[in-house]
Design an enzyme around this catalytic site. Structure first.
Site, mmCIF file in Angstrom:
data_model
loop_
_atom_site.group_PDB
_atom_site.id
_atom_site.type_symbol
_atom_site.label_atom_id
_atom_site.label_comp_id
_atom_site.label_asym_id
_atom_site.label_seq_id
_atom_site.Cartn_x
_atom_site.Cartn_y
_atom_site.Cartn_z
ATOM 1 N N LYS A 272 3.970 0.761 9.268
ATOM 2 C CA LYS A 272 3.082 -0.387 9.021
ATOM 3 C C LYS A 272 2.662 -0.988 10.364
ATOM 4 O O LYS A 272 3.475 -1.063 11.297
ATOM 5 C CB LYS A 272 3.836 -1.419 8.176
ATOM 6 C CG LYS A 272 2.977 -2.599 7.705
ATOM 7 C CD LYS A 272 3.802 -3.568 6.844
ATOM 8 C CE LYS A 272 2.927 -4.682 6.290
ATOM 9 N NZ LYS A 272 3.691 -5.629 5.441
ATOM 10 N N SER B 87 1.434 -6.829 0.912
ATOM 11 C CA SER B 87 0.631 -6.549 2.083
ATOM 12 C C SER B 87 0.795 -5.134 2.646
ATOM 13 O O SER B 87 -0.068 -4.672 3.388
ATOM 14 C CB SER B 87 0.981 -7.550 3.186
ATOM 15 O OG SER B 87 2.305 -7.332 3.641
ATOM 16 N N SER C 18 5.874 -7.943 -0.482
ATOM 17 C CA SER C 18 4.952 -7.012 0.184
ATOM 18 C C SER C 18 5.409 -5.571 0.244
ATOM 19 O O SER C 18 4.632 -4.698 0.643
ATOM 20 C CB SER C 18 4.662 -7.498 1.613
ATOM 21 O OG SER C 18 3.739 -8.555 1.580
#
Lengths: 489, 491
Positions: free
Chosen positions: B78, B158, B182
């Site tokens: 990420k 997210s 997330s």
């Protein structure tokens, strides 16, 4: 709090006496190798931005890690201020934007400081002793430095100081005059230096004070205060308070009211001027720093630090008076600076204490003062001064010769005893030699002899003449004795 | 022979060790898949050369018999994790072209164990979002579509890029971060496994901070076993993060397949929402049955403060974010939009550099911390947080080992479908997940079935602090019963 009104401290305005009320926030840089939350060095005077870690520069994802040495220093300072140590304290974020504040917040302690209430005993020049309350001491990060004068449109930022540990020491509003305020800062500085928790160097900014000043009629409620920011000289603190108190008195006596504001002192003009008003004050949005767990201390760790504290000035003074039979005044002079006290103790060890005190305070102290030098770098070492005192004590030299010897030690250095031998400064105690000089002086001055017989005080003139003829090396006591017998006094 | 990208992490590991396949082949296969899948926008940066270099090193280590636990395993990271020498932006314009000189603790542990970096995945800007639509690099398109429809769906957020990359088989695992859901919400939306470990299990050092007291890193994988393998490498003590627990990391993989007989599973009644789709209710019920048949004991429990969790979360998280994001000021790195003076420079930089959702949360956070509002909002929210934590503690004290809840209140929705007019509509996605962050507990999302339109649905298992092992054991039961879910390739 010291609530008694001390009439002598009142400032006379046009409409009567006013009491000035002063509280201080002293920022003391913690003596430590590395910063409060990073491993970067705290060394002073390095090239700009050379002591900056990723944490200090607030790079994305960086986290603070508490420097335990800084915590120990804060606890030791708290103990030195006779203060309560809070076994649990919390770090908060104080949020504001400034280019030299990389995180956009300062990590500080807001609601739960590491040190609570304490007290500092302050000796005033007139001999009065006052206890000044300490409200709290907390740890916080210093900011970096903005440099605005190197470029026409841009500012430079040096982050070397960013994240350096500061102790903010907050006094209660117990101070009642500029003299008290100055003595308080001097005493605080002395304690910090004894403890070794701050070098107290105000010129380098290691010790700075924000001074809160208000005035009131004796017995009234506290007046509105103004805060004078960032004072880095004890003398200027005194001047600023004097100016600020009178400014406030004039405004009130003219029917005005004091605006709560932050002011700056201009040493050139000797004035304070407004920096920002209460309305312009930041909303710092304090909240507990979620990157740091609460700071937990154990009582045993605190006790251990307490047991290892050095002797502090108040205790040392008591001991000097009690065990060394020094006067309270002399003891006070000797303990005010740690270096002076250490020097004195080295000189006095195994020697005549009063003689040692006298030499350290008057001869050495006077000379250092005159030349603006620090005792830590005195040209005459404690060993040398001790040697000089030994020579006086064993009557090798007279007090007068000792002053000459001190001068030589100061300018040229050397071993006191060797110097005395090499330069023939030894005191003459040979009775025969002195007698010969005395006889000579008496023979040459019959009128003075007659004079001395009616006025015994005139013997002093003979002593002077004999000493002069002997180059100051004759023992004054021996000369005196011989003269008395020869003159039949 | 199956396509190399279809392997699970565990399968790939075993075949690499057996020298049946090479790390370079595996990296190349994934590189090719990534190239073909650019329409998904799952990656914001591909690092094929670095991947091949790392894979070569892995092959050499395997040859020497020095393979680490993740040797040669190609992973996605990420874009919130700082990667040394590899652009890291948190998918924000304000960190344009920011290249860290340091490696986050979590990723450095992955590389230590032999993993290979394929690239950086898309996410909501600064991890603020539940659909991956707030990214400066544009939204991630879910590899999943409703049966017979072409509507572009969100992968959740997210960590939407990581979830999509795992679901679309563009990596064998990916890192995520979870502040309010997330990891678990996008895992549920994409039919992947995601775990948010206990707060303090993984170091936060080097991860771009959103809300420090809630942020926690965790893996996305195809299977529960893979998640267990990957978490073991990610977790562990770190002297650079004082909120990171100084506890040894267990062999999580050993918990996969372990019997769940006798475990007491709490079913919190407050998670049964009014108006919740029947399919969610059904899958939850199904999950209960599976665990019961596996020998677990189901107990009804109550977490009375659940309804306050979401509002309290949307005070605490923005408050911390408003302060954490203060460092993006245009002074030292990232975007700088000039101005006549420093204040104008700040204003220009931050209004240009932050997207709308980030600006909104910074404003909310600034407001709730302001003098005069602090007590009413922030302090109160912290008290609510304590009560939520106590709710869970009370259940655990009564012998509950874990809880089973739905992971999300719905299946994935369409891009642009939610939150346009009312951001709260979007925030409601986190209703089942934020409680876990507020209480600092571990939460595992595991795929459990599909809705009527063929979209994956997930269940959430919530565990005791630092008892991720029980979650892996229970998750493996659900996975065994529900099977795995892979989208049809349309890209």
């Amino acid at each position: 709090m010291n609530e008694q009104t001390r009439p002598s401290k009142l400032i006379q305005g046009a409409t009567g006496g006013w009491q000035v009320v002063i509280g201080m926030e002293v920022h003391a840089q913690v003596a430590s190798q590395s910063k409060l939350f990073s491993g970067a060095s705290t060394e002073f005077g390095a090239a700009p931005n050379s002591h900056v870690s990723l944490v200090d520069a607030a790079m994305p994802g960086m986290l603070p890690v508490i420097n335990e040495e800084c915590v120990r220093q804060a606890v030791r300072t708290g103990l030195g201020l006779n203060a309560r140590i809070n076994l649990r304290s919390v770090f908060d974020r104080k949020n504001y934007f400034y280019p030299d504040l990389p995180q956009g917040y300062q990590i500080s302690q807001y609601k739960q400081p590491v040190v609570g209430e304490g007290v500092v005993t302050v000796d005033l020049p007139d001999g009065e002793v006052v206890d000044i309350g300490i409200e709290r001491l907390h740890l916080e990060q210093d900011a970096g430095k903005s440099v605005h004068d190197r470029h026409p449109t841009l500012s430079y930022v040096d982050l070397n100081r960013s994240g350096v540990a500061l102790m903010e020491i907050v006094s209660k509003p117990d101070l009642r005059s500029s003299d008290e305020a100055m003595a308080f800062v001097a005493k605080l500085r002395s304690i910090l230096r004894y403890l070794g928790t701050c070098d107290g160097d105000m010129e380098k900014g290691s010790l700075r004070a924000d001074v809160n000043v208000s005035v009131r009629r004796p017995g009234d409620e506290l007046g509105t205060r103004c805060e004078i920011k960032n004072m880095n000289s004890i003398r200027f603190i005194g001047q600023a308070i004097e100016y600020e108190a009178r400014r406030q008195i004039e405004i009130i006596e003219d029917g005005g009211a004091i605006d709560q504001e932050t002011r700056l002192f201009d040493p050139g003009k000797g004035e304070t001027r407004s920096m920002r008003s209460k309305e312009e004050a930041h909303d710092y949005r304090y909240f507990p720093d979620p990157d740091l767990l609460p700071l937990e201390l154990t009582q045993s760790a605190v006790d251990e630090l307490k047991a290892a504290l050095p002797e502090l000035p108040d205790d040392k003074k008591v001991r000097f008076v009690r065990d060394l039979a020094l006067s309270s005044y002399d003891a006070g002079q000797l303990v005010a600076e740690r270096d002076t006290a250490l020097y004195f103790e080295a000189v006095a060890k195994g020697r005549d204490v009063k003689l040692a005190a006298n030499w350290v305070i008057n001869e050495l102290g006077g000379r250092l003062n005159k030349e603006g030098r620090d005792i830590a770098v005195s040209p005459v070492t404690a060993d040398q001064l001790g040697g000089l005192i030994d020579l006086i004590s064993d009557k090798t030299i007279s007090g007068k010769i000792a002053k000459d010897l001190f001068e030589i030690l100061w300018t040229e250095g050397g071993d006191p005893r060797a110097l005395v031998e090499a330069r023939g400064m030894r005191q003459v105690t040979d009775l025969g030699a002195i007698e010969a000089v005395v006889d000579d002086v008496i023979a040459k001055n019959p009128d003075k002899v007659a004079d001395a017989k009616t006025n015994p005080k005139a013997i002093g003139w003979f002593v002077g003449q004999v000493m002069k003829s002997s180059g100051g090396k004759a023992s004054p006591q021996v000369v005196n004795d011989i003269l008395k017998s020869k003159l039949g006094l | 022979m199956t396509e190399l990208t279809e392997l699970t992490l565990a399968e790939a590991r075993d075949r690499l060790r057996a020298k049946d396949i090479s790390a370079v082949e595996l990296a190349q296969a994934h590189g090719a898949a990534m190239e073909k899948a650019r329409a998904l926008n799952a990656y914001v940066l591909e690092t094929p050369e670095r991947a091949i270099e790392m894979a070569k090193t892995s092959d050499a280590r395997i040859a020497k018999g020095e393979a680490g636990p993740l040797e040669g395993i190609p992973l996605a990271v990420k874009d919130l994790f700082a990667t040394k020498g590899v652009r890291t932006t948190a998918c924000s314009h304000i960190l344009d072209n920011f290249v860290p000189t340091y490696e986050s603790t979590v990723t450095s542990q992955l590389w230590r164990d032999g993993a290979v970096l394929l690239g950086k995945t898309n996410n909501d800007e600064f991890a603020m979002g539940s659909s991956n639509e707030t990214s400066f690099f544009g939204p991630v398109i879910s590899p999943w579509r409703r049966d017979g429809a072409n509507t572009e769906l969100v992968p959740g957020g997210s960590s939407g890029g990581s979830a999509a990359a795992v679901a679309a088989q563009l990596c064998l695992g990916a890192t995520g971060t979870d502040t309010g859901g997330s990891i678990r919400q996008p895992a549920a939306f994409t039919g992947t496994v995601g775990i948010k470990p206990t707060y303090g299990r993984c170091s936060r050092w080097g991860i771009v901070a959103f809300a420090s007291s809630l942020d926690q890193a965790g893996p996305f994988t195809k299977t529960v076993r893979d998640a267990a393998i990957m978490l073991r490498s990610m977790a562990g003590p770190d002297a650079k993060d004082t909120t990171c627990a100084d506890l040894p990391v267990p062999d999580y993989e050993a918990a996969v397949g372990k019997s769940v007989k006798g475990l007491r599973i709490g079913i919190p009644k407050e998670y049964r929402l009014d108006g919740m789709p029947a399919e969610i209710e059904k899958i939850w019920q199904q999950g209960c049955e599976w665990l019961k048949s596996a020998g677990a004991e189901l107990v009804d429990v109550s977490l009375p403060h659940t309804k306050y969790a979401l509002p309290a979360y949307y005070i605490v998280a923005p408050a911390e974010a408003s302060s954490n994001l203060a460092r993006y000021d245009g002074v030292r790195y990232g975007l700088r939009a000039p101005g006549r003076d420093i204040t104008e420079m700040y204003e220009n930089t931050r209004s240009e550099g932050f997207g709308a959702e980030v600006r909104r949360r910074v404003m909310i956070g600034t407001y709730v911390l302001s003098a005069g509002y602090y007590d009413a909002y922030y302090l109160r929210a912290q008290k609510v947080r304590t009560l939520i934590k106590r709710d869970f503690e009370a259940c655990f004290e009564q012998g509950v080992h874990a809880m089973l809840t739905p992971a999300t209140p719905s299946a994935a929705f369409g891009i642009g479908e939610k939150g346009g007019a009312d951001p709260v509509e979007m925030y409601l996605n986190d209703v089942f997940t934020v409680t876990v962050n507020m209480a600092g507990l571990p939460g595992l999302a595991v795929p459990a079935g599909r809705d009527g339109q063929g979209l994956p649905l997930g269940l959430q298992l919530i565990g005791r602090p630092f008892d991720e092992e029980t979650l892996f054991s229970l998750g493996a039961v659900v996975e065994r019963e529900a099977g795995r879910f892979t989208p049809k390739v349309w890209w």
